[in-house]
Design a protein around this motif. Structure first.
Motif, PDB file in Angstrom:
ATOM      1  N   LYS A  39       5.461   6.221   4.618  1.00  0.00           N
ATOM      2  CA  LYS A  39       4.037   6.259   4.280  1.00  0.00           C
ATOM      3  C   LYS A  39       3.174   5.649   5.380  1.00  0.00           C
ATOM      4  O   LYS A  39       2.017   6.035   5.554  1.00  0.00           O
ATOM      5  N   LEU A  42       1.903   8.425   7.750  1.00  0.00           N
ATOM      6  CA  LEU A  42       1.114   9.555   7.261  1.00  0.00           C
ATOM      7  C   LEU A  42      -0.334   9.368   7.716  1.00  0.00           C
ATOM      8  O   LEU A  42      -0.859   8.263   7.695  1.00  0.00           O
ATOM      9  N   ASP A  46       1.739  14.857   9.578  1.00  0.00           N
ATOM     10  CA  ASP A  46       1.523  15.642   8.356  1.00  0.00           C
ATOM     11  C   ASP A  46       2.688  15.543   7.388  1.00  0.00           C
ATOM     12  O   ASP A  46       2.622  16.053   6.260  1.00  0.00           O
ATOM     13  N   GLY A  47       3.756  14.921   7.800  1.00  0.00           N
ATOM     14  CA  GLY A  47       4.923  14.820   6.949  1.00  0.00           C
ATOM     15  C   GLY A  47       6.138  14.474   7.789  1.00  0.00           C
ATOM     16  O   GLY A  47       6.017  14.009   8.925  1.00  0.00           O
ATOM     17  N   TRP A  48       7.305  14.739   7.234  1.00  0.00           N
ATOM     18  CA  TRP A  48       8.543  14.356   7.893  1.00  0.00           C
ATOM     19  C   TRP A  48       9.558  15.495   7.869  1.00  0.00           C
ATOM     20  O   TRP A  48       9.737  16.162   6.864  1.00  0.00           O
ATOM     21  N   LEU A  76       5.495  10.095  -0.902  1.00  0.00           N
ATOM     22  CA  LEU A  76       4.643  10.657   0.143  1.00  0.00           C
ATOM     23  C   LEU A  76       3.409  11.344  -0.432  1.00  0.00           C
ATOM     24  O   LEU A  76       2.372  11.428   0.226  1.00  0.00           O
ATOM     25  N   ALA A  80       1.872  15.880   1.814  1.00  0.00           N
ATOM     26  CA  ALA A  80       2.786  15.664   2.938  1.00  0.00           C
ATOM     27  C   ALA A  80       3.988  16.583   2.836  1.00  0.00           C
ATOM     28  O   ALA A  80       4.516  16.840   1.751  1.00  0.00           O
TER      29      ALA A  80
END
Length: 305
Positions: A39, A42, A46-48, A76, A80
């Motif tokens: 987190k 972020l 935009d994400g993982w 998230l 995300a």
């Protein structure tokens, strides 16, 4: 938080790399701290994309994968992305409100490579499998697309990354051996259901025989105002490649076209049966939705959490 050998007191690590200790996801402390890390970034991100996701939370009899994926996704939040790297059949690891999708090597990259491999292509491995890239015709490729897609929910399928190559693989231009075959592969990537993912540099037609070779740096400096006696621009060949293949600039038009075409929007690839032709001298290769009545929709799986 970790796994220790009771005999030696040493900690377990991924493939013996001591800078990558194996996390024990049965630990509440691991879950608390790892979600905080995800987190934390972020906003800039935009994400993982989770590396080696098929090993996450798994060791011997321990299997926390689904609960970990669901935990990370919930923490998230809905905005995300959470994508799992998986080099094989990822379908058992998806859904259940966990990973949004996978890097679809098994259901897209492998069949595309096998169909569009160049006649002179000679690589030692087929995405980790020794023995080179096998040959597959267009209909067998379509059957592979369908077989893998049949094991995924629609949600997981359209959120999965359809990739032609990556930092861990040979470049698609090396695999196809020609611009024409490369463009056909890009057409499949852009029009079949899923989320197209382009590895930086492949839009220029860069080559590479393995992951390390494919990561070779290339010129990315932007054009600048030329000075006296100074062209001040990228090499002509690179400029030409940029002009021919600039996916970001064409993305709005491509997205609009995907929304207009029912076959693409609904994932109906039946027309490929009629449109696929062997790529080669004197033959056109294309994928087009042939006219037909809509197929009955199968009932889609519901996530039960």
């Amino acid at each position: 938080m970790f796994y220790f050998d009771p005999a030696t007191g040493d900690y377990e690590s991924w493939w013996g790399v001591k800078t990558l200790p194996k996390l024990n996801w049965g630990s509440a402390l691991v879950r608390e701290r790892m979600t905080a890390v995800l987190k934390r970034w972020l906003g800039p991100l935009d994400g993982w994309r989770v590396d080696v996701a098929n090993m996450t939370g798994r060791r011997a009899a321990d299997d926390h994968l689904h609960e970990v994926a669901a935990l990370l996704r919930a923490e998230l939040g809905p905005g995300a992305a959470l994508i799992a790297e998986h080099n094989h059949d990822a379908s058992p690891d998806l859904d259940r409100d966990g990973w949004h999708g996978t890097m679809n090597y098994g259901g897209f990259t492998r069949p595309v490579w096998a169909w569009l491999r160049g006649p002179e292509t000679d690589l030692e491995h087929f995405l980790g499998v020794p023995g080179g890239i096998p040959e597959r015709d267009g209909l067998a490729t379509l059957a592979t697309f369908r077989s893998f897609a049949a094991h995924l929910s629609w949600r997981s399928y359209v959120h999965s990354w359809q990739l032609l190559d990556s930092h861990d693989s040979p470049r698609v231009r090396t695999v196809t051996g020609s611009r024409e075959r490369h463009l056909l592969a890009a057409g499949l990537q852009a029009t079949l259901p899923g989320t197209p993912m382009i590895f930086a540099g492949s839009e220029f037609g860069l080559t590479g025989v393995n992951g390390e070779h494919s990561r070779t740096p290339h010129a990315v400096e932007p054009p600048r105002r030329p000075g006296p006696g100074d062209a001040g621009r990228l090499p002509r060949a690179v400029r030409a490649a940029q002009g021919r293949a600039r996916p970001a600039a064409r993305r709005p038009a491509l997205a609009a076209r995907r929304r207009r075409l029912p076959g693409v929007r609904a994932g109906d690839v039946r027309g490929v049966d009629r449109g696929v032709r062997t790529a080669g001298a004197g033959r056109a290769a294309h994928a087009r939705r042939a006219p037909h009545r809509p197929l009955p929709r199968a009932r889609r799986r519901r996530d039960t959490g």
